[in-house]
Design an enzyme around this catalytic site. Structure first.
Site, PDB file in Angstrom:
ATOM      1  N   CYS A 118      23.363 -10.470 -17.662  1.00  0.00           N
ATOM      2  CA  CYS A 118      23.275 -11.957 -18.767  1.00  0.00           C
ATOM      3  C   CYS A 118      24.390 -11.620 -18.899  1.00  0.00           C
ATOM      4  CB  CYS A 118      22.041 -12.275 -19.299  1.00  0.00           C
ATOM      5  SG  CYS A 118      20.467 -12.892 -18.311  1.00  0.00           S
ATOM      6  N   ASP A 171      19.491 -20.459 -10.182  1.00  0.00           N
ATOM      7  CA  ASP A 171      20.082 -19.790 -11.826  1.00  0.00           C
ATOM      8  C   ASP A 171      21.291 -20.630 -11.824  1.00  0.00           C
ATOM      9  OD1 ASP A 171      21.324 -18.576 -13.430  1.00  0.00           O
ATOM     10  OD2 ASP A 171      21.268 -16.749 -12.757  1.00  0.00           O
ATOM     11  N   HIS A 180      17.390 -17.178 -13.776  1.00  0.00           N
ATOM     12  CA  HIS A 180      18.302 -16.303 -14.486  1.00  0.00           C
ATOM     13  C   HIS A 180      17.446 -15.180 -15.212  1.00  0.00           C
ATOM     14  CE1 HIS A 180      22.114 -15.686 -16.288  1.00  0.00           C
ATOM     15  NE2 HIS A 180      21.666 -15.868 -17.626  1.00  0.00           N
TER      16      HIS A 180
END
Length: 253
Positions: free
Chosen positions: A142, A187, A221
């Protein structure tokens, strides 16, 4: 951008269970979590550094570092937030993640490239100069993916990133070594159009690359570090980890 800025989804997930076996260390003004590969399994002269998600050094990143160590790669989790990471699931959905990164809060922060870059560079120096590793792989989840991409120029040789956020197109175009990406079909931070643009950029950059795409309603995600470990997500989590190890086995050892 090659991926969108972080959102509230970057602060949520599941705390994974286990007992971390590494140790907290200091390098210069900064701290990190170091998982050392067992001597009989350690790959010589190579190590990994992990740039974690917005939760920084916590159980999930520690357990992943321990897992990399058991596969032969001593792994340093870098405290990219210098003690000011967010706590998993403690932020309301309306929290301004980008504002926190750019401006900080409660007299802490900000956490822009100006603040994070020196921390990453100090970690590279620690691993190469103090611990003596000759080649470095880097893992980024991330938020941390941006700093894997940025720091090929600082001494990273091989990279793996999962569900990246806020990677600039120029940063991605500057990658000078092999890069592997684990992505989720579902995502909003790294949606199809950003993924396809990243493919174009990496093709032009010319270094080896790989993008593995994981589908599934539970696979979104954050799946590779803090996903709900349903059978569907557990499979994707394990496969992303193995993807990273296989990539480093090929290009780093």
């Amino acid at each position: 951008m090659a991926s969108n800025p972080p959102k509230a989804c970057c602060t949520t997930g599941v705390l994974h269970t286990g007992t971390p076996t590494g140790k907290t260390i200091k390098y210069g003004a900064y701290s990190g979590y170091l998982a050392v590969a067992p001597p009989t399994q350690a790959h010589q002269d190579v190590a990994l550094m992990m740039m974690p998600d917005i939760m920084g050094i916590y159980e999930n990143s520690q357990l992943l570092a321990d897992a990399f160590a058991l596969r032969g790669y001593t792994c340093l989790v870098v405290d990219v937030f210098n003690g000011d990471a967010l706590k998993l699931n403690t932020i309301m959905s309306g929290f301004d993640v980008v504002g926190w990164i750019n401006e900080g809060r409660d007299n802490r922060g900000p956490h822009t490239t100006q603040e994070v870059d020196p921390i990453v560079k100090a970690a590279i120096q620690y691993l190469k100069q103090e611990l003596g590793f000759k080649k470095l792989g880097a893992v980024g989840y991330c938020f941390g993916a941006k700093y894997v991409v940025r720091h090929f120029q600082s001494g990273i040789n091989v990279g793996f990133i999962a569900h990246p956020s806020w990677v600039d197109e120029k940063e991605l175009a500057g990658v000078t070594g092999p890069l592997s990406i684990a992505a989720a079909l579902n995502d909003d931070v790294f949606p199809p159009e950003k993924r396809h643009k990243s493919e174009e950029i990496l093709l032009d950059a010319g270094s080896p690359f790989q993008i593995n795409l994981f589908s599934g309603s539970d696979v979104g995600h954050g799946f590779a570090i803090r996903g709900h470990l349903t059978p569907e997500t557990r499979f994707a989590y394990d496969q992303a980890f193995n993807q990273a190890v296989d990539w480093f086995d090929k290009f780093l050892k």
